[in-house]
Design a protein around this motif. Structure first.
Motif, short mmCIF file in Angstrom:
data_model
loop_
_atom_site.label_atom_id
_atom_site.label_comp_id
_atom_site.label_asym_id
_atom_site.label_seq_id
_atom_site.Cartn_x
_atom_site.Cartn_y
_atom_site.Cartn_z
N ASN A 134 3.79 19.63 -6.71
CA ASN A 134 4.43 19.31 -5.45
C ASN A 134 5.90 18.97 -5.55
O ASN A 134 6.52 18.65 -4.55
CB ASN A 134 3.70 18.14 -4.79
CG ASN A 134 2.48 18.62 -4.05
OD1 ASN A 134 2.52 19.62 -3.35
ND2 ASN A 134 1.37 17.92 -4.22
N ALA B 62 -5.99 10.62 -8.36
CA ALA B 62 -7.24 10.51 -9.10
C ALA B 62 -7.39 9.15 -9.77
O ALA B 62 -8.41 8.89 -10.41
CB ALA B 62 -7.32 11.63 -10.14
N GLU C 81 5.87 11.98 -12.40
CA GLU C 81 6.76 12.35 -11.30
C GLU C 81 7.02 11.15 -10.39
O GLU C 81 8.13 10.94 -9.90
CB GLU C 81 6.15 13.49 -10.48
CG GLU C 81 6.29 14.86 -11.14
CD GLU C 81 5.52 15.96 -10.43
OE1 GLU C 81 5.96 17.11 -10.50
OE2 GLU C 81 4.46 15.68 -9.81
N ILE C 82 5.97 10.35 -10.18
CA ILE C 82 6.12 9.18 -9.31
C ILE C 82 7.05 8.16 -9.94
O ILE C 82 7.94 7.61 -9.28
CB ILE C 82 4.74 8.57 -9.01
CG1 ILE C 82 3.98 9.57 -8.16
CG2 ILE C 82 4.87 7.20 -8.35
CD1 ILE C 82 2.98 9.02 -7.24
N GLN D 217 2.93 2.36 -9.73
CA GLN D 217 3.98 2.01 -8.77
C GLN D 217 4.88 0.92 -9.34
O GLN D 217 6.10 0.93 -9.16
CB GLN D 217 3.38 1.54 -7.44
CG GLN D 217 2.62 2.61 -6.67
CD GLN D 217 3.53 3.69 -6.10
OE1 GLN D 217 4.74 3.65 -6.26
NE2 GLN D 217 2.94 4.68 -5.45
N ARG E 39 -1.57 12.78 -15.28
CA ARG E 39 -2.70 12.71 -14.35
C ARG E 39 -2.20 12.68 -12.91
O ARG E 39 -1.18 12.08 -12.60
CB ARG E 39 -3.50 11.43 -14.62
CG ARG E 39 -4.32 11.50 -15.89
CD ARG E 39 -5.68 12.15 -15.66
NE ARG E 39 -6.52 11.36 -14.79
CZ ARG E 39 -7.22 10.30 -15.20
NH1 ARG E 39 -7.16 9.90 -16.44
NH2 ARG E 39 -7.97 9.64 -14.35
N PRO E 40 -2.95 13.34 -12.00
CA PRO E 40 -2.56 13.23 -10.59
C PRO E 40 -2.79 11.80 -10.09
O PRO E 40 -3.84 11.20 -10.37
CB PRO E 40 -3.48 14.23 -9.87
CG PRO E 40 -4.56 14.56 -10.82
CD PRO E 40 -4.09 14.25 -12.21
N GLN F 275 0.82 -1.21 0.00
CA GLN F 275 0.00 0.00 0.00
C GLN F 275 0.85 1.25 0.00
O GLN F 275 1.93 1.26 0.58
CB GLN F 275 -0.88 0.03 1.25
CG GLN F 275 -2.11 -0.81 1.08
CD GLN F 275 -2.87 -0.98 2.38
OE1 GLN F 275 -2.35 -0.67 3.45
NE2 GLN F 275 -4.08 -1.46 2.27
N TYR F 276 0.34 2.26 -0.64
CA TYR F 276 1.00 3.56 -0.63
C TYR F 276 0.00 4.59 -0.16
O TYR F 276 -1.10 4.67 -0.70
CB TYR F 276 1.50 3.91 -2.03
CG TYR F 276 2.60 2.99 -2.49
CD1 TYR F 276 3.92 3.28 -2.19
CD2 TYR F 276 2.31 1.83 -3.18
CE1 TYR F 276 4.93 2.44 -2.58
CE2 TYR F 276 3.32 0.96 -3.57
CZ TYR F 276 4.63 1.28 -3.28
OH TYR F 276 5.63 0.44 -3.65
N ALA F 277 0.39 5.38 0.84
CA ALA F 277 -0.48 6.47 1.27
C ALA F 277 0.21 7.76 0.87
O ALA F 277 1.07 8.26 1.58
CB ALA F 277 -0.67 6.40 2.79
N MET F 278 -0.12 8.26 -0.32
CA MET F 278 0.52 9.49 -0.79
C MET F 278 -0.13 10.68 -0.10
O MET F 278 -1.31 10.92 -0.27
CB MET F 278 0.35 9.63 -2.30
CG MET F 278 1.07 8.58 -3.12
SD MET F 278 2.85 8.76 -3.09
CE MET F 278 3.02 10.36 -3.87
N GLY F 279 0.67 11.41 0.67
CA GLY F 279 0.13 12.57 1.36
C GLY F 279 0.06 13.78 0.45
O GLY F 279 -0.86 14.58 0.51
N LEU F 280 1.06 13.92 -0.43
CA LEU F 280 1.10 15.08 -1.33
C LEU F 280 0.81 14.60 -2.74
O LEU F 280 1.16 13.48 -3.10
CB LEU F 280 2.49 15.72 -1.27
CG LEU F 280 2.96 16.15 0.13
CD1 LEU F 280 4.44 16.51 0.11
CD2 LEU F 280 2.15 17.32 0.63
N ALA F 281 0.17 15.45 -3.51
CA ALA F 281 -0.24 15.04 -4.86
C ALA F 281 0.93 15.14 -5.84
O ALA F 281 1.58 16.18 -5.94
CB ALA F 281 -1.39 15.91 -5.33
N PHE F 282 1.20 14.05 -6.54
CA PHE F 282 2.21 14.07 -7.60
C PHE F 282 1.58 13.51 -8.86
O PHE F 282 0.64 12.71 -8.79
CB PHE F 282 3.41 13.21 -7.21
CG PHE F 282 4.35 13.88 -6.25
CD1 PHE F 282 5.38 14.67 -6.70
CD2 PHE F 282 4.18 13.71 -4.88
CE1 PHE F 282 6.25 15.29 -5.82
CE2 PHE F 282 5.03 14.33 -4.00
CZ PHE F 282 6.07 15.13 -4.46
N ARG G 218 4.39 14.83 5.36
CA ARG G 218 3.69 14.35 4.17
C ARG G 218 2.25 14.87 4.17
O ARG G 218 1.31 14.15 3.85
CB ARG G 218 3.72 12.82 4.11
CG ARG G 218 5.13 12.30 4.27
CD ARG G 218 5.28 10.89 3.81
NE ARG G 218 4.69 9.94 4.70
CZ ARG G 218 3.85 9.00 4.31
NH1 ARG G 218 3.50 8.89 3.05
NH2 ARG G 218 3.35 8.18 5.18
#
Lengths: 275, 350
Positions: B288, A136, A95-96, A146, A132-133, A84-91, B88
């Motif tokens: 970001n 979303a 970029e990911i 990922q 795309r973010p 699992q990934y909990a992305m706090g900031l939107a990329f 984060r």
């Protein structure tokens, strides 16, 4: 790369998680780790990744102690796909995926890095999501992005031929949110990389995907390695019953070189005999 | 491409703001005169008329204040970005882990002690001011050290604990500050509000040069951590998988943020909202990626705080409104507007 360990144990506080595991995981094949929830599969992968150190014993990567390899060096040859990934900031997705190239450049990505990002995204069929973010996307799309990042991390730029095959790919339930087509795509990709000389370790829940893609299987139960060997040898009703507490039948369909596992017909009503 | 142009636009904005802000005040100095006086210092003559008094006001009063505003704005904005990257979460604020409230508690404590204890009474104003700066800075470092220590278990920093310890210490410092102001007399109270609501009134060249290294070091070092901060957004463990020494990163970020916020509070008191709003606006424009986010936030923070200071010293001239009030009053509607706009964007995506 060959990973070897002899009698390693892992404790979290007073809680034994893995007990006296001995194994050799070789390059050129897909090694699948199977077992019940809580059998210690993820902890096992965390030890292989270098994140956690075994409480007793050491894990050797070829002839070096895995846990003494410097992080930046490890990052260029070992990639991990987590559950699992909990992305706090939107990329954005691009970029990911570019983050997979971080171990390879200092401050600015080269043209090679950009090309590898695009190629990895094409391989996982997410090239249309570049801008795309990430937040979303659907769960399966996120998983593919990922996976593309993880593939990008292990890639050598073509300019530096021949590419090193000292690569370790660790996947923790890579297909859990993917639909059937992408499950096949993802694991085929993993298998193709193993054929190029990568060492590939995958945690799976789906026994049939394991039957289809695994060369070697490690079967865990309550932190112990109860069976390991060629996929066909491990996927037997007796070992599955021991590991999962569930009866299965192993079918051999014609024209297929792998078996299919189904719940035992006499036990379909109470399929679970877990105790 | 968009990022590069945003950076260029922000540099232009900063220069314009700087020239305008230096000209506005009790003595008006036209923009071309500001440019002429500044270029004269560099040995270039422009055919623009101005008198010596004007040059003195600009060079000795306005300019240090404008530059101090820029430094404080930069410091608050980049430490905001750093803290948000560390947690984060785009809602994190440099004040969150108790840096600023610890600092202002110390400041208020010193103000009250100095005037009530004759031993500590220093007659001349200047050493007293610097003593206050120093103690405030120590207060900032001490609180963030305590919070950081509390959240370390077996060499690992637990971010959730860091946040909670910060909240607890914040509440304690606020309560103690309130207690002291409750017993303080009128004069002490006025001095204390300087620290709790912020002001750039103490600007001199000495203050500017003292502040400079504390802002310059984070400004130079943080962009080098940009990649690490990006990877950190994937998760602590994922960042480690990408070869980043997470332990070192967390320590370094807390140190750099404490340096800049501590120094800002020490010279200008608590100025809220800048560390939150500036990065938020920049995130909305260029995303970001910390590589551009840090630089752009630094530039924009400098412009915004300089403008806020112009408002604070002109709106009720000759008196000054504490700048913390200006940033909060102007910042909140902007922030809410942005939130509403983003909500609309999210809805159209879904």
């Amino acid at each position: 790369m060959t990973i070897t360990a002899h009698h390693i144990s892992y404790w979290i506080g007073q809680q034994p998680i893995l007990h006296k595991l001995s194994f050799t995981i070789g390059p050129g094949e897909v090694t699948v780790v199977l077992g019940q929830n809580g059998a210690g599969k993820s902890s096992f992968l965390k030890i292989l990744s270098g994140e956690q150190k075994p409480t007793i014993g050491q894990v050797m990567l070829d002839n070096h102690d895995l846990h003494k390899t410097p992080l930046p060096q490890l990052a260029t040859m070992r990639a991990v796909l987590s559950q699992q990934y909990a992305m706090g900031l939107a990329f954005s997705c691009a970029e990911i995926v570019m983050m997979g190239r971080y171990p390879h450049y200092r401050s600015h990505p080269s043209a090679d890095d950009h090309r590898i990002v695009m190629e990895s995204m094409e391989e996982m069929q997410v090239q249309h999501l570049v801008q795309r973010p990430y937040q979303a996307l659907s769960g399966g799309e996120q998983q593919r992005v990922q996976m593309a990042r993880v593939l990008a991390q292990l890639r050598d730029p073509v300019s530096r031929m021949p590419g090193s095959t000292r690569k370790l790919l660790l996947l923790d339930e890579p297909t859990s949110s993917m639909d059937v087509l992408y499950q096949q795509l993802c694991l085929s990709k993993a298998r193709a990389l193993s054929r190029q000389g990568y060492t590939v370790v995958v945690i799976l829940h789906d026994l049939n995907l394991a039957a289809q893609f695994a060369d070697t299987i490690l079967l865990l139960k309550r932190g112990c390695l109860i069976k390991s060997g060629k996929a066909r040898e491990v996927l037997k009703p007796s070992s599955i019953a021991e590991a999962y507490g569930m009866e299965v039948e192993v079918l051999e369909p014609e024209n297929y070189d792998f078996p299919v596992l189904v719940p035992a017909s006499h036990a379909i009503q109470p399929a679970l005999i877990r105790s | 491409m968009k990022r590069k142009w945003t950076t260029i636009a922000l540099i232009v904005l900063l220069i314009v703001v700087m020239i305008l802000a230096a000209g506005i005040g009790a003595m008006r100095i036209a923009p071309q005169q500001v440019v002429a006086i500044l270029l004269h210092q560099a040995g270039i003559q422009l055919p623009v008329g101005y008198d010596e008094g004007m040059a003195n006001v600009l060079l000795q009063i306005r300019l240090p204040r404008v530059i101090m505003g820029m430094l404080v704005g930069t410091g608050l904005a980049i430490s905001g970005v750093a803290m948000q990257g560390l947690f984060r979460n785009p809602l994190a604020d440099p004040g969150l882990i108790g840096i600023s409230s610890g600092a202002s508690l110390c400041a208020v404590l010193v103000i009250v002690l100095i005037s009530s204890l004759p031993v500590l009474h220093i007659d001349s104003l200047l050493p007293r001011y610097y003593l206050l700066n120093l103690i405030t800075f120590i207060g900032a470092c001490a609180t963030s050290l305590i919070v950081f220590r509390l959240s370390r278990i077996g060499g690992k920093t637990l971010l959730a604990t860091l946040l909670l310890a910060g909240l607890a210490l914040n509440a304690l410092c606020r309560a103690m500050t309130d207690l002291i102001t409750f017993v303080a007399n009128d004069e002490q109270l006025r001095n204390a509000t300087f620290w709790t609501m912020g002001s750039l009134g103490g600007a001199t060249w000495t203050v500017v040069f003292t502040l400079l290294p504390f802002i310059a070091i984070p400004v130079l070092l943080l962009p080098r951590l940009a990649k690490s901060l990006n990877a950190f957004a994937l998760g602590e463990q994922e960042a480690a998988y990408l070869g980043i020494n997470v332990k070192k990163l967390k320590t370094l970020i807390v140190i750099l943020a404490t340096l800049s916020v501590g120094a800002c509070v020490a010279v200008a008191g608590i100025i809220g909202f800048v560390g939150l709003i500036v990065p938020h606006i920049i995130r909305g424009i260029t995303g970001n990626d910390h590589r551009s986010l840090l630089v752009n936030s630094a530039l924009f923070g400098a412009s915004l705080l300089t403008l806020a200071d112009v408002v604070s010293r002109t709106i009720i001239a000759p008196a000054e409104l504490p700048i913390g009030i200006v940033t909060a009053v102007l910042g909140t509607p902007v922030f809410i507007m942005l939130l509403l706009k983003q909500k609309k964007q999210l809805r159209s995506l879904a």
